[in-house]
Design a protein around this motif. Structure first.
Motif, PDB file in Angstrom:
ATOM      1  N   VAL A  50       8.875  89.015  49.489  1.00  0.00           N
ATOM      2  CA  VAL A  50       8.141  89.839  48.628  1.00  0.00           C
ATOM      3  C   VAL A  50       6.621  89.886  49.403  1.00  0.00           C
ATOM      4  O   VAL A  50       6.167  88.841  49.702  1.00  0.00           O
ATOM      5  N   CYS A  51       6.149  90.958  49.334  1.00  0.00           N
ATOM      6  CA  CYS A  51       4.852  91.372  49.798  1.00  0.00           C
ATOM      7  C   CYS A  51       3.652  91.883  48.783  1.00  0.00           C
ATOM      8  O   CYS A  51       4.351  92.574  47.974  1.00  0.00           O
ATOM      9  N   TYR A  52       2.583  91.751  49.066  1.00  0.00           N
ATOM     10  CA  TYR A  52       1.401  92.163  48.312  1.00  0.00           C
ATOM     11  C   TYR A  52       0.617  92.668  49.108  1.00  0.00           C
ATOM     12  O   TYR A  52      -0.124  92.043  49.886  1.00  0.00           O
ATOM     13  N   VAL A  53      -0.021  93.942  48.667  1.00  0.00           N
ATOM     14  CA  VAL A  53      -0.992  94.590  49.649  1.00  0.00           C
ATOM     15  C   VAL A  53      -2.416  94.349  49.076  1.00  0.00           C
ATOM     16  O   VAL A  53      -2.636  94.707  47.811  1.00  0.00           O
ATOM     17  N   GLN A  54      -3.262  93.666  49.931  1.00  0.00           N
ATOM     18  CA  GLN A  54      -4.582  93.298  49.440  1.00  0.00           C
ATOM     19  C   GLN A  54      -5.406  94.234  49.531  1.00  0.00           C
ATOM     20  O   GLN A  54      -6.240  94.649  48.793  1.00  0.00           O
ATOM     21  N   GLN A  55      -5.665  94.932  50.809  1.00  0.00           N
ATOM     22  CA  GLN A  55      -6.089  96.216  51.200  1.00  0.00           C
ATOM     23  C   GLN A  55      -5.279  96.903  52.055  1.00  0.00           C
ATOM     24  O   GLN A  55      -4.381  96.535  52.766  1.00  0.00           O
ATOM     25  N   LEU A  69       2.098 102.661  49.966  1.00  0.00           N
ATOM     26  CA  LEU A  69       1.488 101.576  49.906  1.00  0.00           C
ATOM     27  C   LEU A  69       0.003 101.844  49.672  1.00  0.00           C
ATOM     28  O   LEU A  69      -0.724 102.307  50.435  1.00  0.00           O
ATOM     29  N   GLU A  70      -0.515 100.846  48.971  1.00  0.00           N
ATOM     30  CA  GLU A  70      -1.993 101.040  48.623  1.00  0.00           C
ATOM     31  C   GLU A  70      -2.577  99.576  47.895  1.00  0.00           C
ATOM     32  O   GLU A  70      -1.458  98.514  47.542  1.00  0.00           O
ATOM     33  N   PRO A  71      -3.780  99.111  47.808  1.00  0.00           N
ATOM     34  CA  PRO A  71      -4.146  97.927  47.424  1.00  0.00           C
ATOM     35  C   PRO A  71      -3.582  97.941  46.130  1.00  0.00           C
ATOM     36  O   PRO A  71      -3.669  98.465  45.007  1.00  0.00           O
ATOM     37  N   GLY A  72      -3.209  96.788  45.830  1.00  0.00           N
ATOM     38  CA  GLY A  72      -2.569  96.073  44.573  1.00  0.00           C
ATOM     39  C   GLY A  72      -0.878  96.468  44.581  1.00  0.00           C
ATOM     40  O   GLY A  72      -0.126  95.825  43.651  1.00  0.00           O
ATOM     41  N   THR A  73      -0.350  97.197  45.575  1.00  0.00           N
ATOM     42  CA  THR A  73       1.224  97.068  45.552  1.00  0.00           C
ATOM     43  C   THR A  73       2.067  95.908  45.988  1.00  0.00           C
ATOM     44  O   THR A  73       1.474  95.158  46.604  1.00  0.00           O
ATOM     45  N   LEU A  74       2.859  95.562  44.953  1.00  0.00           N
ATOM     46  CA  LEU A  74       3.830  94.501  45.109  1.00  0.00           C
ATOM     47  C   LEU A  74       5.129  95.004  45.266  1.00  0.00           C
ATOM     48  O   LEU A  74       5.705  95.729  44.689  1.00  0.00           O
ATOM     49  N   SER A 132       1.554  88.463  39.393  1.00  0.00           N
ATOM     50  CA  SER A 132       1.868  88.018  40.723  1.00  0.00           C
ATOM     51  C   SER A 132       0.514  88.163  41.607  1.00  0.00           C
ATOM     52  O   SER A 132       0.266  87.299  42.513  1.00  0.00           O
ATOM     53  N   ALA A 133      -0.170  89.199  41.401  1.00  0.00           N
ATOM     54  CA  ALA A 133      -1.385  89.420  42.207  1.00  0.00           C
ATOM     55  C   ALA A 133      -2.432  88.346  42.042  1.00  0.00           C
ATOM     56  O   ALA A 133      -2.996  87.869  42.990  1.00  0.00           O
ATOM     57  N   ARG A 134      -2.596  88.072  40.796  1.00  0.00           N
ATOM     58  CA  ARG A 134      -3.681  87.131  40.596  1.00  0.00           C
ATOM     59  C   ARG A 134      -3.146  85.693  41.246  1.00  0.00           C
ATOM     60  O   ARG A 134      -4.296  85.064  41.683  1.00  0.00           O
ATOM     61  N   ILE A 135      -1.846  85.487  41.167  1.00  0.00           N
ATOM     62  CA  ILE A 135      -1.331  84.003  41.750  1.00  0.00           C
ATOM     63  C   ILE A 135      -1.470  84.102  43.141  1.00  0.00           C
ATOM     64  O   ILE A 135      -2.120  83.174  43.950  1.00  0.00           O
ATOM     65  N   TRP A 136      -1.417  85.412  43.755  1.00  0.00           N
ATOM     66  CA  TRP A 136      -1.579  85.228  45.332  1.00  0.00           C
ATOM     67  C   TRP A 136      -2.795  85.262  45.847  1.00  0.00           C
ATOM     68  O   TRP A 136      -3.146  84.246  46.530  1.00  0.00           O
ATOM     69  N   ALA A 160       4.809  79.143  40.323  1.00  0.00           N
ATOM     70  CA  ALA A 160       4.518  80.132  39.122  1.00  0.00           C
ATOM     71  C   ALA A 160       4.647  81.573  39.916  1.00  0.00           C
ATOM     72  O   ALA A 160       5.020  82.589  39.393  1.00  0.00           O
ATOM     73  N   LEU A 161       4.358  81.633  41.117  1.00  0.00           N
ATOM     74  CA  LEU A 161       4.331  83.018  41.884  1.00  0.00           C
ATOM     75  C   LEU A 161       5.966  83.363  42.171  1.00  0.00           C
ATOM     76  O   LEU A 161       6.220  84.566  41.846  1.00  0.00           O
ATOM     77  N   LEU A 162       6.705  82.597  42.580  1.00  0.00           N
ATOM     78  CA  LEU A 162       8.136  82.813  42.356  1.00  0.00           C
ATOM     79  C   LEU A 162       8.738  83.195  41.264  1.00  0.00           C
ATOM     80  O   LEU A 162       9.595  84.097  41.296  1.00  0.00           O
ATOM     81  N   HIS A 163       8.472  82.524  40.099  1.00  0.00           N
ATOM     82  CA  HIS A 163       8.964  82.769  38.820  1.00  0.00           C
ATOM     83  C   HIS A 163       8.555  84.221  38.393  1.00  0.00           C
ATOM     84  O   HIS A 163       8.910  84.665  37.453  1.00  0.00           O
TER      85      HIS A 163
END
Length: 299
Positions: A50-55, A69-74, A132-136, A160-163
């Motif tokens: 699982v990936c999260y795009v920060q920027q 893909l853009e900032p905020g994409t999970l 998920s973004a906040r936890i990342w 918390a992130l995994l769940h």
């Protein structure tokens, strides 16, 4: 800045690799905090990634489908799915690769991730991805901090992130088991009223008094009891008083006069009349019969 990413990578990869909440046990293959992620080859895994795009911007290929893909994409690469990330400018990317240890996980613990593997969306809707973004971001900020970080809060954040993933990628996140739903105002008022009645059973408990405690009108309170419980406010209180009296008659040696007073009846005579009407037997006879049939056998 690159030092912060190296520190986050080292800290989590060295210390957060096998975690469990008692129901679900996770094996984390690797964590990734990358300030410049460009293209990779088309490939697949036997585990989740699982990936999260920060920027940054780019594209993600999931089998034959292509997503921006853009900032905020999970986004999620499910086991066995061919996938590829492309970016000309480079992405600031956070990612985690993991699988469930089925032998150490319960059926309920495995189920959300089995459903995610079988039919999860590749891209989480922006609103569903927010948790998920906040936890990342919290994990990264703690990992890069100059202060010493305890393993326990990091473990809790990782869990918390995994769940958060099964609901984020669910086709219908609001229907997923365990999803929290907002109670109606009527339900909250009813629960507050029931608690207040329980805690003040020996008092007169007039409808206006309880409504004032809840900051609603007596008429509204009356409607809530009728709509939610199918009974009037007065009938509910009388029922609670009789139930409490039965319990004390059966399990204590309190005098009947004291029980009547503690249950909010204005006199022992009124208590006896209501109790007898409801149960077809007087409080004294109820106590004697229950003692003979129940309490005596328990000794």
């Amino acid at each position: 800045m690159r030092l912060a990413y190296r520190k986050a990578n080292a800290l989590l990869n060295q210390h957060i690799s096998n975690i469990s909440d008692g129901q679900t046990s996770f094996h984390i293959h690797y964590w990734g905090f990358m300030p410049n992620h460009y293209n990779n080859s088309l490939h697949r895994h036997s585990f989740f990634e699982v990936c999260y795009v920060q920027q940054g911007t780019g594209s993600y290929q999931d089998d034959d489908a292509l997503f921006p893909l853009e900032p905020g994409t999970l986004f999620c690469s499910r086991p066995g799915i061919w996938h590829q990330i492309r970016s000309e400018q480079g992405l600031v990317l956070f990612f985690i690769a993991f699988e469930i240890d089925e032998a150490l996980s319960s059926a309920d613990g495995r189920k959300p991730f089995q459903e995610l593997a079988a039919g999860g969306q590749p891209i989480a809707p922006q609103e569903a991805a927010a948790l998920s973004a906040r936890i990342w971001r919290t994990l990264f900020s703690l990992a890069e901090s100059e202060a010493a970080v305890s393993r326990l809060p990091m473990n809790h954040l990782a869990l918390a992130l995994l769940h958060s993933f099964p609901q984020a990628f669910s086709p219908e996140p609001h229907l997923q088991a365990g999803a929290m739903k907002e109670d109606s105002g009527e339900h909250r008022h009813l629960e507050r009223a029931r608690r207040y009645i329980r805690d003040n059973l020996s008092s007169p408990l007039h409808m206006a008094q309880v409504a004032l405690e809840l900051d609603i009108s007596p008429r509204h309170l009356s409607r809530i009891f009728q709509a939610c419980l199918g009974q009037t406010f007065v009938h509910y209180i009388q029922e609670r008083r009789i139930q409490q009296a039965k319990d004390w008659l059966l399990h204590t040696d309190l005098p009947i006069k004291d029980i009547a007073e503690r249950c909010g009846f204005e006199s022992v005579h009124y208590f006896t009349r209501v109790f007898t009407k409801q149960l077809g037997v007087s409080p004294a006879r109820f106590r004697r019969s229950q003692f003979a049939d129940g309490r005596q056998n328990q000794s």
